[in-house]
Design an enzyme around this catalytic site. Sequence first.
Site, short mmCIF file in Angstrom:
data_model
loop_
_atom_site.label_atom_id
_atom_site.label_comp_id
_atom_site.label_asym_id
_atom_site.label_seq_id
_atom_site.Cartn_x
_atom_site.Cartn_y
_atom_site.Cartn_z
CG HIS A 32 -6.69 -3.63 -6.10
ND1 HIS A 32 -7.62 -2.92 -5.38
CD2 HIS A 32 -6.52 -4.82 -5.44
CE1 HIS A 32 -8.00 -3.66 -4.33
NE2 HIS A 32 -7.35 -4.80 -4.35
NE ARG B 289 -3.95 0.57 0.58
CZ ARG B 289 -5.12 0.86 -0.01
NH1 ARG B 289 -5.62 0.06 -0.95
NH2 ARG B 289 -5.78 1.94 0.28
N1 UDP Z 1 -11.96 5.49 -7.01
C1 UDP Z 1 -12.31 6.61 -7.75
N2 UDP Z 1 -12.77 7.72 -7.08
C2 UDP Z 1 -12.88 7.77 -5.72
C3 UDP Z 1 -12.52 6.63 -4.98
C4 UDP Z 1 -12.06 5.51 -5.65
O1 UDP Z 1 -12.21 6.59 -8.97
O2 UDP Z 1 -13.30 8.81 -5.19
C5 UDP Z 1 -11.48 4.29 -7.71
C6 UDP Z 1 -9.93 4.20 -7.74
O3 UDP Z 1 -9.54 3.63 -8.99
C7 UDP Z 1 -9.67 3.27 -6.58
C8 UDP Z 1 -10.84 2.31 -6.65
O4 UDP Z 1 -11.94 3.14 -7.04
O5 UDP Z 1 -8.41 2.62 -6.70
C9 UDP Z 1 -11.16 1.61 -5.34
O6 UDP Z 1 -11.38 2.55 -4.33
P1 UDP Z 1 -10.85 2.34 -2.85
O7 UDP Z 1 -11.52 3.35 -2.00
O8 UDP Z 1 -10.99 0.89 -2.46
O9 UDP Z 1 -9.31 2.75 -2.97
P2 UDP Z 1 -7.97 1.87 -3.02
O10 UDP Z 1 -8.13 0.76 -2.01
O11 UDP Z 1 -7.82 1.36 -4.44
O12 UDP Z 1 -6.87 2.83 -2.65
MG MG Z 2 -9.67 -0.62 -1.74
#
Ligand code: UDP
Ligand code: MG
Length: 167
Positions: free
Chosen positions: A125, A91
């Site tokens: 991801h 992360r």
């Molecule tokens: N995402 C987005 N807009 C937002 C939040 C998330 O486009 O406001 C997309 C982005 O590609 C992200 C994915 O949705 O990686 C999954 O969101 P999450 O909150 O799980 O974030 P991550 O775990 O990927 O950091």
């Molecule tokens: Mg996520």
Amino acid sequence: MNKKTLILIKPDGLVKSLTGNILTRLSETKLEIIAAKIVNVSEELAREHYKHLQDKPFFNELISYLQGGLHDRQKVMAMVYWGDIAIQKVRELAGATNPEEAEPTSIRGAYGRITSKGVYENVVHASSDEKEAEREIKLWFKPNEIIYDVYPTETKTLDQVSKRVWV
Ligand code: UDP
Ligand code: MG
């Protein structure tokens, strides 16, 4: 145990030829790669993967993004990495969800962008916690596609299962 994490190189990462670069960055973590494959992502898989976001206004666009609909490249690279504190290490290397807020030296900070429709195209991801890692690894991989027994398995004899085989 916080030892395994799912990583996806999303379609933008593949289209931008970042695969080698991302694998090199991941090797900095000293984690071990224990599964990898290229996946043509079905709508069902994409929706299940991102089901925690199904009420968000960007959900349909996000599903299209993961399926490659925004990049003319219908595939992602799915991998499982294994080792101590795997989730946090990956992360941190991936960077914040919003590429504009991510550390410039992180993968998302260096290569991500926000589309005109507001979707974060953030290249990779990475599982966010142990529960999600387990759910995601089991969603993307079958037990025999991972070289270690990372979760308990059982052997079942299934009748009338159709399988595609080489001719
Ligand atoms: N995402 C987005 N807009 C937002 C939040 C998330 O486009 O406001 C997309 C982005 O590609 C992200 C994915 O949705 O990686 C999954 O969101 P999450 O909150 O799980 O974030 P991550 O775990 O990927 O950091
Ligand atoms: Mg996520």
